[in-house]
Design an enzyme around this catalytic site. Structure first.
Site, PDB file in Angstrom:
ATOM      1  N   ASP A  17       0.792  -1.284  -0.151  1.00  0.00           N
ATOM      2  CA  ASP A  17       0.004  -0.038  -0.047  1.00  0.00           C
ATOM      3  C   ASP A  17       0.875   1.373   0.089  1.00  0.00           C
ATOM      4  O   ASP A  17       0.201   2.323   0.101  1.00  0.00           O
ATOM      5  CB  ASP A  17      -1.096   0.035   1.121  1.00  0.00           C
ATOM      6  CG  ASP A  17      -0.386   0.056   2.399  1.00  0.00           C
ATOM      7  OD1 ASP A  17      -0.917   0.006   3.300  1.00  0.00           O
ATOM      8  OD2 ASP A  17       0.803   0.286   2.630  1.00  0.00           O
ATOM      9  N   ASP A  18       2.139   1.217  -0.380  1.00  0.00           N
ATOM     10  CA  ASP A  18       2.914   2.337  -0.534  1.00  0.00           C
ATOM     11  C   ASP A  18       3.108   2.337  -2.099  1.00  0.00           C
ATOM     12  O   ASP A  18       4.216   3.014  -2.534  1.00  0.00           O
ATOM     13  CB  ASP A  18       4.178   2.617   0.025  1.00  0.00           C
ATOM     14  CG  ASP A  18       5.047   1.379  -0.044  1.00  0.00           C
ATOM     15  OD1 ASP A  18       4.750   0.430  -0.864  1.00  0.00           O
ATOM     16  OD2 ASP A  18       6.264   1.466   0.544  1.00  0.00           O
ATOM     17  N   ASP A  60       7.188 -12.932  -0.160  1.00  0.00           N
ATOM     18  CA  ASP A  60       7.274 -12.944  -1.244  1.00  0.00           C
ATOM     19  C   ASP A  60       8.429 -13.795  -2.002  1.00  0.00           C
ATOM     20  O   ASP A  60       8.405 -14.373  -2.920  1.00  0.00           O
ATOM     21  CB  ASP A  60       7.899 -11.399  -1.781  1.00  0.00           C
ATOM     22  CG  ASP A  60       8.780 -10.745  -1.015  1.00  0.00           C
ATOM     23  OD1 ASP A  60       9.421 -11.456   0.065  1.00  0.00           O
ATOM     24  OD2 ASP A  60       9.309  -9.718  -1.282  1.00  0.00           O
ATOM     25  N   HIS A  79      10.329   1.047  -3.183  1.00  0.00           N
ATOM     26  CA  HIS A  79      11.025   2.277  -2.550  1.00  0.00           C
ATOM     27  C   HIS A  79      12.394   1.871  -2.583  1.00  0.00           C
ATOM     28  O   HIS A  79      13.242   2.693  -2.085  1.00  0.00           O
ATOM     29  CB  HIS A  79      10.394   2.593  -1.359  1.00  0.00           C
ATOM     30  CG  HIS A  79      11.137   1.546  -0.117  1.00  0.00           C
ATOM     31  ND1 HIS A  79      10.270   0.313  -0.075  1.00  0.00           N
ATOM     32  CD2 HIS A  79      11.928   1.483   0.791  1.00  0.00           C
ATOM     33  CE1 HIS A  79      10.814  -0.247   1.052  1.00  0.00           C
ATOM     34  NE2 HIS A  79      11.800   0.387   1.445  1.00  0.00           N
TER      35      HIS A  79
END
Length: 326
Positions: free
Chosen positions: A148-149, A237, A261
């Protein structure tokens, strides 16, 4: 018609492919003890940074640092929230915290995983296990996991997936390492006890076709995902990559269109920004790591640059300056 189960951020929901969205909150930064060999940079979580003092990106939720902190505190306060709630029939929010106001507005589309709010390998895999089972239950054709970023350019995502069939074995995403990782495994047919595989970093996003997801079931469904991760001692992941490449021997499609990021996002400039599938932004430790777009909003109003991206893509959005001027 293709259907997409998207864990992350839905930008538009009315372009004909009936996507289903997953939002997730309350992930925490991993400590050194939780970084397995080969995954120290790429298997960390991407949404646990403290964003509570910032205006969040379109359709994102905020997560606090402490256990029990409300991960969705900003979600109710954004002008963009109407876009999310207009997409509720195909949108789900996964969290580890019970937000009563959001529960009232989202109903059973908010899923409390009952997983721990701490950022550990076990807690992350618990959440992924719930998401995977929900995908199988949904009957949708594509499962896309996005933190959610991220900002998801859904039109670009749909264009990417249109090159594949959901009945094929498709695993598409972006690794954050330049080499496959290695995990200790059971004794294999060739007598080896280790396996090398690529995995798509969760912080940039990845998609799995339903055909492939069904084949993952023996190692992923009904809690099996957690036991699989425990066996190889890798985060969520990495475990997805292990099941797909290491066990099923299906190769990942590497795509440069997904971004986390962990990258130098400042190199994404101008028109290049709008050709990507996902974007991200740096946390408090690296606030300047954002994509370069025209300033429709000030940095104070739009520290992630996601609002500006959205208003270039959808200038008629009510809260965009261009729409206001009209």
């Amino acid at each position: 018609t293709k259907n997409i189960l998207l864990h992350g951020i839905l930008i538009e929901c009315s372009i004909g492919l009936d996507p289903v969205c997953f939002f997730s909150g309350a992930r925490r930064e991993r400590g050194p003890a939780d970084s397995p060999k080969g995954c120290d940079k790429s298997c960390r979580a991407y949404v646990g940074r403290d964003k509570s003092s910032k205006i969040g990106p379109p359709l994102s939720c905020a997560s606090g640092k402490g256990v029990g902190a409300n991960p969705l505190v900003l979600f109710r306060n954004l002008p963009e929230i109407k876009y999310f709630f207009s997409c509720l029939p195909q949108t789900f929010i996964f969290t580890d915290w019970e937000d009563q106001e959001l529960r009232h507005r989202a109903g059973d589309h908010m899923i409390n995983t009952n997983c721990s709010a701490v950022h550990t390998r076990q807690a992350l895999c618990c959440k992924m296990s719930v998401e995977y089972d929900k995908f199988l239950e949904s009957g949708q054709k594509w499962f896309c996991h996005v933190d959610d970023d991220n900002y998801v350019n859904l039109q670009n995502l749909l264009h990417l997936l249109s090159a594949f069939s959901h009945n094929q074995d498709v695993y598409v995403g972006r690794p954050s390492l330049d080499h496959p990782i290695e995990a200790v495994d059971h004794v294999r047919n060739d007598g080896s006890t280790t396996v090398k595989f690529w995995f798509a970093t969760g912080g940039a996003g990845f998609c799995i076709s339903r055909g492939l997801a069904l084949k993952m079931s023996p190692w992923a469904s009904l809690g099996s995902f957690i036991s699989t991760a425990d066996r190889i001692r890798l985060p969520d992941d990495c475990t997805v990559g292990y099941i797909i490449e290491g066990l099923l021997e299906v190769k990942m499609h590497h795509s440069p269109l997904f971004h986390s990021h962990l990258e130098n996002l400042q190199r994404l400039r101008g028109e290049m920004v709008f050709k990507q599938v996902t974007l991200s932004y740096g946390g408090p430790e690296n606030r300047h790591n954002v994509v370069s777009v025209g300033e429709m909003f000030s940095v104070q109003q739009d520290p992630t640059r996601f609002r500006s991206v959205h208003c270039v893509l959808y200038p008629d959005t009510a809260w965009c300056p261009t729409a206001t001027m009209k």
